[in-house]
Design an enzyme around this catalytic site. Structure first.
Site, short mmCIF file in Angstrom:
data_model
loop_
_atom_site.label_atom_id
_atom_site.label_comp_id
_atom_site.label_asym_id
_atom_site.label_seq_id
_atom_site.Cartn_x
_atom_site.Cartn_y
_atom_site.Cartn_z
N TYR A 142 0.82 -1.21 0.00
CA TYR A 142 0.00 0.00 0.00
C TYR A 142 0.86 1.27 0.00
CZ TYR A 142 -4.74 -1.82 0.76
OH TYR A 142 -5.96 -2.41 0.62
N LYS A 192 3.04 -15.30 1.94
CA LYS A 192 3.20 -16.00 0.66
C LYS A 192 4.69 -16.31 0.52
CE LYS A 192 1.55 -17.53 -3.28
NZ LYS A 192 0.62 -18.68 -3.37
N ASP A 224 -3.17 -18.10 0.03
CA ASP A 224 -4.20 -18.76 -0.78
C ASP A 224 -4.88 -19.87 0.01
OD1 ASP A 224 -1.75 -20.09 -0.81
OD2 ASP A 224 -1.88 -20.71 -2.91
N ASP A 248 -6.29 -6.93 4.02
CA ASP A 248 -7.43 -6.26 3.41
C ASP A 248 -8.41 -7.30 2.88
OD1 ASP A 248 -9.01 -4.14 2.29
OD2 ASP A 248 -8.10 -4.59 0.34
N ASP A 252 -12.08 -8.93 4.88
CA ASP A 252 -13.40 -8.88 4.24
C ASP A 252 -14.00 -10.28 4.17
OD1 ASP A 252 -13.35 -6.14 3.75
OD2 ASP A 252 -14.05 -6.36 1.69
C1 IPM Z 1 -10.39 -1.13 4.09
C2 IPM Z 1 -10.66 -0.52 2.75
C3 IPM Z 1 -9.52 0.42 2.43
C4 IPM Z 1 -8.26 -0.41 2.32
C5 IPM Z 1 -9.75 1.26 1.17
C6 IPM Z 1 -11.04 2.02 1.22
C7 IPM Z 1 -8.60 2.19 0.93
O1 IPM Z 1 -10.83 -1.51 1.79
O2 IPM Z 1 -10.34 -0.38 5.09
O3 IPM Z 1 -10.25 -2.35 4.16
O4 IPM Z 1 -7.97 -1.01 1.29
O5 IPM Z 1 -7.54 -0.47 3.32
MG MG Z 2 -10.86 -3.47 2.58
#
Ligand code: IPM
Ligand code: MG
Length: 357
Positions: A142, A192, A224, A248, A252
């Protein structure tokens, strides 16, 4: 206690969910005799509209002057066509960096009341889901340099750099081991290392830190495989620690399998200074301003704030219990609605929680 909190409602449903969370916090503060002082700052799309900058200097200053920061969400279709460095997301990345928030704690929990919303088969989740993803937040691909575009052999090319130094790995590893010590004492480091040099260093340093925590059972997993294991048998995980990009994605995934991403809070912490608390979900522009959003993730982010920023675990529990009661009584926002339950809007959901404080 006196708490100074900077609110950044942001975009989309941000303002409405933050409003409900503030109401709940005021109620808790009142009950326990604390005082809360609020400041408000612009971030993301609303900041672009007002100042042409997704993270105005004033916002950074206001956050730094606070004890803790509450964020709603950033982003929306209105700003999606802007160049990368002017997008709302840049505001979020910038504030993480400016406050040194290197650790992102994202608990993914299956609420028993919402088990029907879970995306996995009942036999897979019979013991529930309770995973804490600890994501490195200010390094890795990032932020790594160099980043850019050029022309290679007459073709457009673009590049990012995934880089970690040992200190960046050490501090997030320590924080993850500490988190594991407070839970089931199992830590899985995800990387990884079969391909990436940066992952091989990551693994090496995590192994070194492990010597300080002999009680914690450490394992390593390729990303993975981890993505697969999370849906195959999520309960094998207690705490997961991983880099920025993998975190990230996996956070999710871990959140969504619970079926209640609208329910999950998060905390971003640094070595010192204010932390940032926000729901895991995004700005949901499609339902913004319609009183449909689920404020519970933001309300639960207040609970995390009370616990981590102010060490007020009793107050935090009161909020969590109130949320649970509201669910037990059958109230649901649209995202977690099931047959036979009572559909309520964002405001009502906030009020229901506040009434039970
Ligand atoms: C998160 C989001 C952010 C990230 C984006 C909005 C920049 O996806 O907080 O997970 O990738 O960190
Ligand atoms: Mg995210």
């Amino acid at each position: 206690m006196k708490m100074k909190i900077c609110l950044m409602p942001g975009d989309g449903i941000g303002p409405e969910i933050v409003e409900q969370a503030v109401m709940v916090l005021d109620k808790v503060a009142d009950k326990f005799g604390h005082t809360v002082e609020y400041t408000e700052a612009l971030i993301g799309g609303v900041a672009i509209d007002a100042t042409k900058n997704p993270l105005p200097d004033e916002t950074v200053a206001k956050c730094k002057a606070a004890d803790a920061v509450l964020l709603g969400a950033v982003g929306g279709p209105k700003w999606d066509t802007l160049p990368g460095d002017q997008r709302p997301e840049k505001g979020l990345l910038g504030i993480r960096k400016a406050l040194g928030l290197f650790a992102n704690l994202r608990p993914a929990k299956l609420f028993p009341e919402l088990s029907k919303a879970c995306f996995l088969r009942p036999d897979i989740v019979q013991d529930g889901i309770d995973v804490m993803v600890v994501r490195e937040l200010t390094g890795g691909i990032y932020f790594g340099q160099p980043v850019g575009r050029d022309v290679r052999d007459g073709k457009r090319a673009a590049f990012n750099t995934m880089v970690y130094d040992e200190e960046e790995v050490r501090r997030i590893a320590r924080l993850a081991f500490e988190a594991a010590m407070k839970r089931e004492k199992r830590l899985c480091s995800v990387d990884k290392a079969n391909v990436l040099e940066v992952s091989r260093l990551w693994r090496e340093v995590v192994e070194e830190v492990a010597k300080e925590y002999p009680e914690v059972e450490l394992s390593h997993m390729y990303v993975d495989n981890a993505a697969m294991q999370l849906v195959r048998n999520p309960n094998q995980f207690d705490v997961i620690v991983t880099g920025n990009l993998f975190g990230d994605i996996l956070s999710d995934e871990a959140a969504v399998i619970t079926g209640s991403i609208g329910m999950l809070p998060s905390a971003s912490l640094g070595a010192s200074g204010p932390g940032l608390y926000e729901p895991i979900h995004g700005s949901a522009p499609d339902i913004a301003g319609q009183n449909k959003a689920n404020p519970l993730a933001t309300i639960l982010s207040i609970a995390m704030m009370l616990r981590y920023a102010f060490d007020l675990s009793k107050e935090a529990e009161v909020i969590e219990t109130a949320v649970q009661k509201v669910l037990q009584e059958g109230y649901r926002t649209g995202d977690i609605m099931e047959e036979g339950k009572s559909l309520v809007g964002c405001n009502t959901m906030g009020n229901l929680v506040a009434e039970r404080i």
